[in-house]
Write a protein that holds these residues in place. Structure first.
Motif, short mmCIF file in Angstrom:
data_model
loop_
_atom_site.label_atom_id
_atom_site.label_comp_id
_atom_site.label_asym_id
_atom_site.label_seq_id
_atom_site.Cartn_x
_atom_site.Cartn_y
_atom_site.Cartn_z
N MET A 1 -29.34 1.73 -23.36
CA MET A 1 -28.82 0.86 -22.01
C MET A 1 -27.47 0.20 -22.55
O MET A 1 -27.22 -0.18 -23.52
N ALA A 2 -26.87 -0.31 -21.31
CA ALA A 2 -25.76 -0.99 -21.60
C ALA A 2 -25.81 -2.11 -22.41
O ALA A 2 -25.04 -2.48 -23.41
N GLN A 3 -27.05 -2.94 -22.22
CA GLN A 3 -27.22 -4.18 -23.23
C GLN A 3 -27.49 -3.84 -24.52
O GLN A 3 -28.06 -4.51 -25.38
N GLY A 4 -27.61 -2.52 -24.99
CA GLY A 4 -28.15 -2.23 -26.27
C GLY A 4 -29.73 -2.04 -26.22
O GLY A 4 -30.06 -1.27 -27.45
N GLU A 5 -30.51 -1.89 -25.57
CA GLU A 5 -31.78 -1.99 -25.62
C GLU A 5 -32.04 -0.33 -25.38
O GLU A 5 -31.33 0.53 -24.80
N LEU A 6 -33.44 0.01 -25.83
CA LEU A 6 -33.64 1.49 -25.90
C LEU A 6 -34.63 1.61 -24.63
O LEU A 6 -35.75 1.13 -24.86
N VAL A 7 -34.75 2.81 -23.75
CA VAL A 7 -35.88 3.09 -23.28
C VAL A 7 -36.49 4.01 -23.67
O VAL A 7 -36.28 5.07 -24.26
N ASP A 8 -37.91 3.65 -23.60
CA ASP A 8 -39.09 4.69 -24.04
C ASP A 8 -38.80 6.02 -23.35
O ASP A 8 -38.87 6.25 -22.30
N PRO A 9 -38.75 7.23 -24.24
CA PRO A 9 -38.60 8.28 -23.62
C PRO A 9 -39.62 8.79 -22.82
O PRO A 9 -39.16 9.83 -22.11
N LEU A 10 -40.99 8.38 -22.96
CA LEU A 10 -41.96 8.81 -22.17
C LEU A 10 -42.29 7.89 -21.15
O LEU A 10 -43.03 8.35 -20.03
N ALA A 11 -41.25 6.89 -20.78
CA ALA A 11 -41.54 6.08 -19.52
C ALA A 11 -41.32 6.53 -18.14
O ALA A 11 -42.25 6.66 -17.34
N ALA A 12 -40.49 7.85 -18.07
CA ALA A 12 -40.25 8.54 -16.93
C ALA A 12 -41.63 9.43 -16.55
O ALA A 12 -41.83 9.24 -15.41
N ASP A 13 -41.95 10.02 -17.61
CA ASP A 13 -43.25 10.82 -17.38
C ASP A 13 -44.63 9.82 -16.98
O ASP A 13 -45.21 10.37 -16.17
N ARG A 14 -44.53 8.81 -17.48
CA ARG A 14 -45.76 8.09 -17.40
C ARG A 14 -45.68 7.46 -15.85
O ARG A 14 -46.78 7.46 -15.36
N GLU A 15 -44.50 6.93 -15.15
CA GLU A 15 -44.35 6.62 -14.08
C GLU A 15 -44.85 7.74 -13.11
O GLU A 15 -45.84 7.57 -12.10
N VAL A 16 -44.51 9.05 -13.24
CA VAL A 16 -44.85 10.10 -12.64
C VAL A 16 -46.26 10.39 -12.51
O VAL A 16 -47.05 10.65 -11.85
N ALA A 17 -46.90 9.97 -13.87
CA ALA A 17 -48.42 10.39 -14.15
C ALA A 17 -49.23 9.16 -13.32
O ALA A 17 -50.27 9.73 -12.64
N VAL A 18 -48.65 7.95 -13.36
CA VAL A 18 -49.64 7.00 -12.65
C VAL A 18 -49.38 7.38 -11.11
O VAL A 18 -50.34 7.37 -10.47
N ILE A 19 -48.01 7.39 -10.67
CA ILE A 19 -47.88 7.79 -9.03
C ILE A 19 -48.85 9.05 -8.75
O ILE A 19 -49.40 9.12 -7.82
N GLY A 20 -48.70 10.09 -9.42
CA GLY A 20 -49.28 11.54 -9.20
C GLY A 20 -50.72 11.54 -9.29
O GLY A 20 -51.20 12.30 -9.08
N THR A 21 -51.51 10.54 -10.15
CA THR A 21 -52.80 10.50 -10.32
C THR A 21 -53.64 10.43 -9.15
O THR A 21 -53.35 9.60 -8.34
N PRO A 22 -54.27 11.26 -8.63
CA PRO A 22 -54.98 11.27 -7.48
C PRO A 22 -56.07 10.27 -7.89
O PRO A 22 -56.70 10.06 -8.88
N SER A 23 -56.50 9.46 -6.83
CA SER A 23 -57.58 8.47 -6.98
C SER A 23 -59.00 9.12 -7.01
O SER A 23 -59.23 10.04 -6.29
N PRO A 24 -59.85 8.45 -8.11
CA PRO A 24 -61.11 9.19 -8.05
C PRO A 24 -62.01 8.96 -6.82
O PRO A 24 -61.72 8.02 -6.06
#
Lengths: 659, 264
Positions: free
Chosen positions: B241-264
């Motif tokens: 990122m512009a400030q020099g920090e690194l974004v976790d490469p699995l973050a994008a998948d994780r977001e989708v996983a959380v949103i996409g998880t059907p509630s039990p």
């Protein structure tokens, strides 16, 4: 533990050398081989162990790790609650230099403990070419090279493996040698050491060696004197101590089903020469090939049952995660239930990506059927056949009963079943061999290709002719034979190459691999050498000899020079040990070591060989009195059991968490 | 199915991929001496030991569907290695972490698993953060070397590759480099000596510039000598990122996983 009797032996400290070693690893090639941490590796509490073994196969890790002998003994010993066994291998010259410079001793890969701190140092010699590596390990460990200079603070150095059937060339360097199967022998030795230590190590090292020698199955060279005749031959070998037996006998483990090892095979992180789970399906062989030391010294045949084999494969694969299984023995198609074993395993692993292999050496169309069965799931392994001799005549000399028609039929069967390539293995330098015998190999290969092309209607078939050098071995009918000179061998190999390529169309379909004659001559020196050859080994090692089994490290000249510097003192030379034929009444260096084979029978078989008379297999024809069963109190153990392998219950769907 | 099978292809075929999972794993302690090939072999066996329903490629020698993001070099530890596997049956990513971690040697540790939501793992990794311990090097010496190195616009270094020696610029891909004193216990077992620590962020370039190359650069540019072999650890990989920090490469998948998880 403070109540334990204080003796020199249990005062041995063994702090790990890992911190020092770790600094060296970034500077050497393939550092992972020195790290340990394999699946199947065991680490135990040092202080809680009553007896501590370090086991070695004296070659590089990539060759040593898959060794079955070491893996079996490692597991057998570590199953004992009060016994600890670790492993060490030969380090490559780059690490050896670093270790010497930085004072890091020879270490175990399991816990990185110094080898010197153990009670026993067991070394398994499958080949004599590991002798110089043993000296490197001893030297790096800080253990005196000479057995006579060791004291109670040094491990007892024990040699095993097939080369230990003549340990005389290394008699100065080892304290003891064990002949034959190791499973029970290591436990017996362990019991003796345990008791001696518990008693407070009475009588020191000498007493311990004496107790081992009294078992009559552990050979302690220092308790035997060798006298020589004026012409250099041996006059006699006699014990120099009371109660030491005149002859030392080999060990035979009966009932392989009771010893289903390895159960937890070592699975390396580094790449090694065999990446597979190997199961010995039987031990011993009575085909009677006269050059084959393994077949002579491992008699009688003892089969492992089809059901035990099935269980070992299942558990071995589950434990290890290997994708390949090897069904090992000296001639695997000879198992009495091999057909059921192969079809049963093929059924069980159909639809998986596990590949099954049967290292096939016998020339028999049945082998192709078995290989076809094992390849059912699409994983096809290579086919190798070993006629060993090029001409019908030489095959009678070596007792390899296979005709030219058998060979062509077998190979053509392979081609018509979809194999496009087979490997044919032969030897060069066999007793009585002439140029003509070797040139027959070219004719055979041409016939094989012609017949294969005719049968398949395709030009897309090949064979590889692979030639090994014959080395006469102790305890075989060829133990009296003279070796051919390297010049003779190399000339025959050259003529053979020309003959193969004399027909360009056929020659193009034939690959040709061979080893030249020089390394075989040195193997011959070491395999049939006596105690005086120890000086040659020492000189070679001192002048830098290492890893003699590796063509890029082996130096023929170094051995020739060392022999020329050391042997004249005894009035002998390299030829005396290699190209000289022995007489019937010559005392051989290993005559006091009992493989069970009757020396008179071996001599008769040698005479039969010279008259081209063949000998049958005692599994299917009456006993021919080789002497092993009566003298060792053993018997042939073969099936059939009539049992079949059951379908595997479908693997529990879902993930497993291995312990 | 129309048409013919391609020549020399077996009948049948392998089951298709129904789920892709991305794994985050570490290479620690003595296991840092595994090469990438060593790890790959160990991982394939772990897949079998753990009973993971891995999918295979087609053909006579089917290979398990495993693809690796850029692997740390042999001898370098890593807290941030990534790979993706294709499965022929669906599994619970959390259960997969437990099973695979138990199936691998200690030191090869599986840390996290996320179902892939698409895109390419490699596209989400353009830089690495490394920590390098330098036993026997004082903080002053390290700081001085770092300053000199950073002032240069280019620091050519040589590396021995299988193709022979090649020269690369160790300076330009370096996003940040700082030197610090060791704070906690001595990281190496060599007690009683100073130990400087370098924190380094390097952009992924071809050929890649690795910790070794930056250390060569420090020697070239500022004569920094290392009395003992250094110890490097990859701490993170990801998108810079512009400030020099690194974004976790699995973050994008994780977001989708959380949103996409059907509630039990």
């Amino acid at each position: 533990m403070s109540e334990a009797p204080v003796t020199t032996a249990n005062l041995r400290a063994a702090p790990t050398v890992w911190p020092q070693l770790e600094q060296l690893l970034p500077k050497v090639s393939k550092p992972i081989q020195y790290v340990g941490g394999e699946l199947g590796a065991v680490t135990k509490d040092w202080d809680a162990a009553a007896v501590r073994w370090v086991l070695s196969y004296p070659d590089a890790y990539e060759v040593g790790l898959p060794n079955q002998g070491v893996q079996i003994l490692y597991e057998v010993l570590n199953e004992q609650p009060d016994v600890l066994a670790e492993r060490t291998y030969a380090v490559w010259p780059d690490l050896e230099a670093q270790m010497r410079e930085n004072g890091v001793p020879q270490f175990t890969v399991d816990s990185h403990r110094p080898v010197r701190a153990f009670d026993l140092f067991g070394i398994s010699f499958a080949t004599e070419l590991g002798y110089t590596n043993m000296l490197t390990m001893l030297s790096l460990a800080g253990i005196p090279l000479d057995s006579s200079e060791r004291d109670e603070t040094h491990p007892i150095v024990v040699a095993g493996g097939h080369a230990a059937f003549n340990p005389e060339p290394i008699a100065d360097f080892v304290d003891a040698a064990v002949l034959g199967d190791g499973e029970e022998a290591v436990l017996e030795i362990t019991a003796i050491v345990r008791e001696w230590k518990a008693e407070g190590c009475p009588g020191g090292r000498d007493e311990l060696l004496l107790r081992l020698a009294r078992t009559e199955s552990v050979y302690v060279p220092r308790f035997y004197d060798v006298d020589y005749l004026p012409d250099g031959r041996i006059q006699r070998v006699v014990p120099n101590r009371a109660d030491v037996p005149f002859r030392v006998h080999k060990r035979t483990t009966m009932d392989l089903d009771a010893w289903p090892y390895p159960k937890k095979p070592l699975v390396p992180l580094a790449e090694t020469v065999h990446e597979r789970y190997a199961v010995e399906i039987f031990r011993g062989c009575t085909r009677g090939c006269r050059f084959c030391q393994a077949g002579m010294i491992t008699r009688p045949v003892r089969e492992r049952s089809i059901t035990t084999i099935g269980e070992m494969v299942k558990e071995g694969l589950e434990f290890s995660g290997f994708g390949e299984v090897g069904l090992l023995s000296l001639s695997s198609a000879d198992h009495s239930e091999i057909g059921d074993i192969c079809s049963g395993l093929a059924d069980q692993y159909e639809g998986t990506n596990v590949s099954l292999s049967l290292p096939s050496t016998r020339v028999d169309a049945f082998n192709v059927t078995l290989a076809q069965e094992l390849a059912r799931n699409g994983r096809r392994t290579g086919l190798t056949f070993a006629p060993e001799g090029g001409s019908e005549r030489i095959r009678k000399v070596i007792n390899k009963m296979v005709s030219e028609e058998d060979l062509i039929r077998t190979v053509v069967t392979a081609y018509t079943n979809g194999w496009r390539q087979v490997k044919l293995y032969f030897m060069c330098g066999l007793p009585t061999e002439t140029d003509e015998d070797v040139l027959q190999i070219a004719k055979l290969a041409h016939e094989v290709i012609k017949a294969g092309r005719a049968a398949t209607g395709s030009k897309d078939i090949r064979c590889t002719v692979s030639i090994g050098g014959f080395v006469p071995k102790p305890h075989t009918p060829f133990q009296w034979a003279s070796m051919s000179s390297p010049e003779t061998i190399d000339n025959r190999l050259k003529l053979l190459k020309q003959a193969i390529n004399s027909d360009r169309s056929l020659g193009r379909a034939i690959g040709y691999r061979y080893h030249d004659g020089q390394p075989s001559l040195i193997e011959g020196l070491l395999s049939r050498g006596d105690r005086r050859v120890g000086a040659v080994i020492r000189r070679v090692w001192e002048s830098g000899g290492r890893f003699d089994g590796w063509s890029e490290h082996f130096s023929y000249q170094r051995w020739v020079d060392a022999a020329a510097e050391t042997l004249p003192e005894y009035g002998l030379d390299l030829d005396w040990y290699t190209t000289r034929q022995r007489d019937e009444n010559e005392v051989l260096p290993w005559d006091h070591l009992d493989s069970g084979l009757d020396k008179e029978w071996l001599w008769q078989d040698w005479q039969d060989s010279l008259s081209e008379y063949e000998q049958d297999d005692c599994r299917w024809t009456p006993c021919f009195d080789c002497g092993v069963c009566p003298s060792m109190d053993t018997e042939i153990q073969i099936g059939p059991t009539g049992k079949k392998l059951l379908p595997l219950t479908p693997v529990n769907a879902g993930l497993k968490v291995p312990s | 199915m129309s048409g013919r099978r391609p020549k020399n292809q077996p009948e049948g075929g392998q089951a298709p991929v129904v789920q892709r999972i991305r794994l985050h794993y570490a290479k620690r302690g003595p296991m840092r001496f595994t090469s990438h090939r060593d790890f790959a072999r160990a991982f394939e066996r772990a897949i079998l030991r753990a009973g993971v329903p891995i999918a295979y490629s087609q053909g006579f020698t089917p290979h398990p569907k495993i693809s690796y993001a850029s692997a740390a070099p042999t001898g370098v530890a890593s807290e941030a290695e990534y790979l993706e596997i294709g499965l022929r049956e669906r599994v619970d990513p959390a259960a997969l972490v437990g099973a695979l971690d138990a199936a691998l040697s200690p030191g090869l540790d599986v840390l996290d698993a996320v179902e892939a939501a698409g895109g390419s793992l490699a596209d989400r990794i353009d830089a690495s953060a490394w920590r390098i311990e330098l036993p026997g090097v004082s903080i002053e010496a390290a700081r001085h070397a770092v300053e000199t190195f950073l002032k240069a616009t280019e620091v050519p270094v040589e590396r021995l590759t299988k193709q022979g020696k090649r020269t690369l610029d160790a300076r330009s891909p370096v996003v940040s480099l700082t030197a610090a004193q060791t704070t906690d216990v001595t990281p190496s077992e060599v007690a009683g000596v100073p130990c400087a620590i370098l924190d380094l962020v390097v952009r992924q370039v071809t050929p890649s510039v690795r910790p070794d190359d930056v250390l060569s650069g420090l020697r070239e540019a500022a004569d920094l000598e290392l009395p003992v072999p250094p110890r490097a650890t990859r701490l993170a990989q990801g998108t810079l990122m512009a400030q020099g920090e690194l974004v976790d490469p699995l973050a994008a998948d994780r977001e989708v996983a959380v949103i996409g998880t059907p509630s039990p």
